[in-house]
Design a protein around this motif. Sequence first.
Motif, short mmCIF file in Angstrom:
data_model
loop_
_atom_site.label_atom_id
_atom_site.label_comp_id
_atom_site.label_asym_id
_atom_site.label_seq_id
_atom_site.Cartn_x
_atom_site.Cartn_y
_atom_site.Cartn_z
N UNK A 146 0.81 -1.22 0.00
CA UNK A 146 0.00 0.00 0.00
C UNK A 146 0.83 1.26 0.00
N UNK A 147 0.27 2.32 0.59
CA UNK A 147 0.96 3.60 0.67
C UNK A 147 1.08 4.01 2.13
N UNK A 148 2.30 4.37 2.52
CA UNK A 148 2.55 4.86 3.87
C UNK A 148 2.62 6.38 3.82
N UNK A 149 2.11 7.02 4.87
CA UNK A 149 2.18 8.48 4.95
C UNK A 149 2.95 8.84 6.21
N UNK A 150 4.03 9.58 6.00
CA UNK A 150 4.87 10.02 7.12
C UNK A 150 4.96 11.54 7.12
#
Length: 158
Positions: A146-150
């Motif tokens: 998926x996509x990680x948001x930091x």
Amino acid sequence: MSKVSYYTAEGLKKLREEVDFLKGVERPKASQAIADARDKGDLSENAEYDAAKEAQGLLELKIAKMEEVLANARLIDESQLDTSKVLVLSTVRIKNQVNGMELTYTLVAESEADLKSGKISVTSPIGKGLLGKSVGEIAEIKVPNGTLKFEILDISRD
């Protein structure tokens, strides 16, 4: 065309030491193994000799590749690095936007990466996603699941 790699002084020193070890210790061992196998008689049916020659060939290939990396290595002047955005050798404190977990990583050259000590490669998905970001920005990083948001909380130099 050769690929330029950037190293810290510590990383470059380790690379040089490994090349010196391979040339000064492992190369003579490989030559001695060939000599010992040669002394055992008929080379046409001597598997030990063939194995020693192959091991020597692989060692020489490894030495040649490492010398090429060393020839294209560039030392990073840490005093000249900008802390307004994430670059190589930046120590970045980030916050996962999903679970609120805070992490701290130092971005380094691929050969110096060591997750246990918090050093990640600038060529890793997270490293690539953080490069060029500033404090307060959200880095969206595509990973296999998926996509990680930091969120970038802090950028510093150690």
